[in-house]
Scaffold this motif. Structure first.
Motif, PDB file in Angstrom:
ATOM      1  N   ASP A  73       0.814  -1.214   0.000  1.00 21.60           N
ATOM      2  CA  ASP A  73       0.000   0.000   0.000  1.00 21.60           C
ATOM      3  C   ASP A  73       0.850   1.268   0.000  1.00 21.60           C
ATOM      4  O   ASP A  73       0.481   2.267  -0.615  1.00 21.60           O
ATOM      5  CB  ASP A  73      -0.938   0.023   1.209  1.00 21.60           C
ATOM      6  CG  ASP A  73      -2.010  -1.048   1.144  1.00 21.60           C
ATOM      7  OD1 ASP A  73      -2.286  -1.555   0.036  1.00 21.60           O
ATOM      8  OD2 ASP A  73      -2.564  -1.394   2.201  1.00 21.60           O
ATOM      9  N   HIS A  74       1.988   1.235   0.689  1.00 23.35           N
ATOM     10  CA  HIS A  74       2.795   2.440   0.851  1.00 23.35           C
ATOM     11  C   HIS A  74       4.013   2.524  -0.066  1.00 23.35           C
ATOM     12  O   HIS A  74       4.460   3.625  -0.387  1.00 23.35           O
ATOM     13  CB  HIS A  74       3.263   2.566   2.307  1.00 23.35           C
ATOM     14  CG  HIS A  74       2.122   2.739   3.264  1.00 23.35           C
ATOM     15  ND1 HIS A  74       1.428   3.921   3.384  1.00 23.35           N
ATOM     16  CD2 HIS A  74       1.543   1.875   4.122  1.00 23.35           C
ATOM     17  CE1 HIS A  74       0.463   3.771   4.283  1.00 23.35           C
ATOM     18  NE2 HIS A  74       0.509   2.539   4.740  1.00 23.35           N
ATOM     19  N   GLN A  75       4.559   1.358  -0.478  1.00 25.64           N
ATOM     20  CA  GLN A  75       5.806   1.389  -1.236  1.00 25.64           C
ATOM     21  C   GLN A  75       5.747   0.642  -2.561  1.00 25.64           C
ATOM     22  O   GLN A  75       6.680   0.726  -3.357  1.00 25.64           O
ATOM     23  CB  GLN A  75       6.938   0.800  -0.389  1.00 25.64           C
ATOM     24  CG  GLN A  75       7.178   1.572   0.894  1.00 25.64           C
ATOM     25  CD  GLN A  75       8.179   0.869   1.783  1.00 25.64           C
ATOM     26  OE1 GLN A  75       9.111   0.225   1.291  1.00 25.64           O
ATOM     27  NE2 GLN A  75       7.988   0.964   3.077  1.00 25.64           N
TER      28      GLN A  75
END
Length: 122
Positions: A73-75
């Motif tokens: 989700d973030h990277q």
């Protein structure tokens, strides 16, 4: 149009209890779409559930799986794949040790069983 599963269909597809599905939502492993009290699971949630259950089978904790899913989700995919390799290497070590311990236990149990069987036949 992408397939969407109801709460009941999701439980049936993955053979999990409603309590399990609600818990996975509570600890933020899954984020179904909500309409009133109804929950609907799209392809993203189905894929995540597949990964969660596979990860549990391999012995990963729910928190490890949650953190791993957050990486995507973030990277993105590459970072998640790198993290996966690290997690898998560590878990392979854990499973290898467990396998050795199980093999030793089987050997000991067979020897004890054979000793007792000999006593009965003497």
């Amino acid at each position: 149009m992408a397939e969407v599963l109801s709460f009941k269909e999701m439980c049936a597809r993955f053979d999990v209890t409603p309590r399990t599905l609600r818990y996975y939502e509570y600890i933020e492993l899954l984020s179904p779409q909500k309409e009133g009290r109804a929950r609907y699971y799209g392809p993203r949630e189905v894929a995540r559930m597949t990964l969660i259950l596979r990860g549990r089978r391999f012995g990963f904790s729910l928190e490890e799986l949650r953190q791993w899913l957050l990486i995507y989700d973030h990277q993105g995919t590459e970072a998640q794949n790198r993290a996966w390799i690290e997690l898998a290497d560590r878990q392979l070590g854990v499973l290898g040790k467990q396998l050795e311990e199980l093999q030793a236990a089987v050997t000991d149990l067979r020897a004890l069983r054979d000793d007792v069987a000999r006593i009965l036949t003497d």
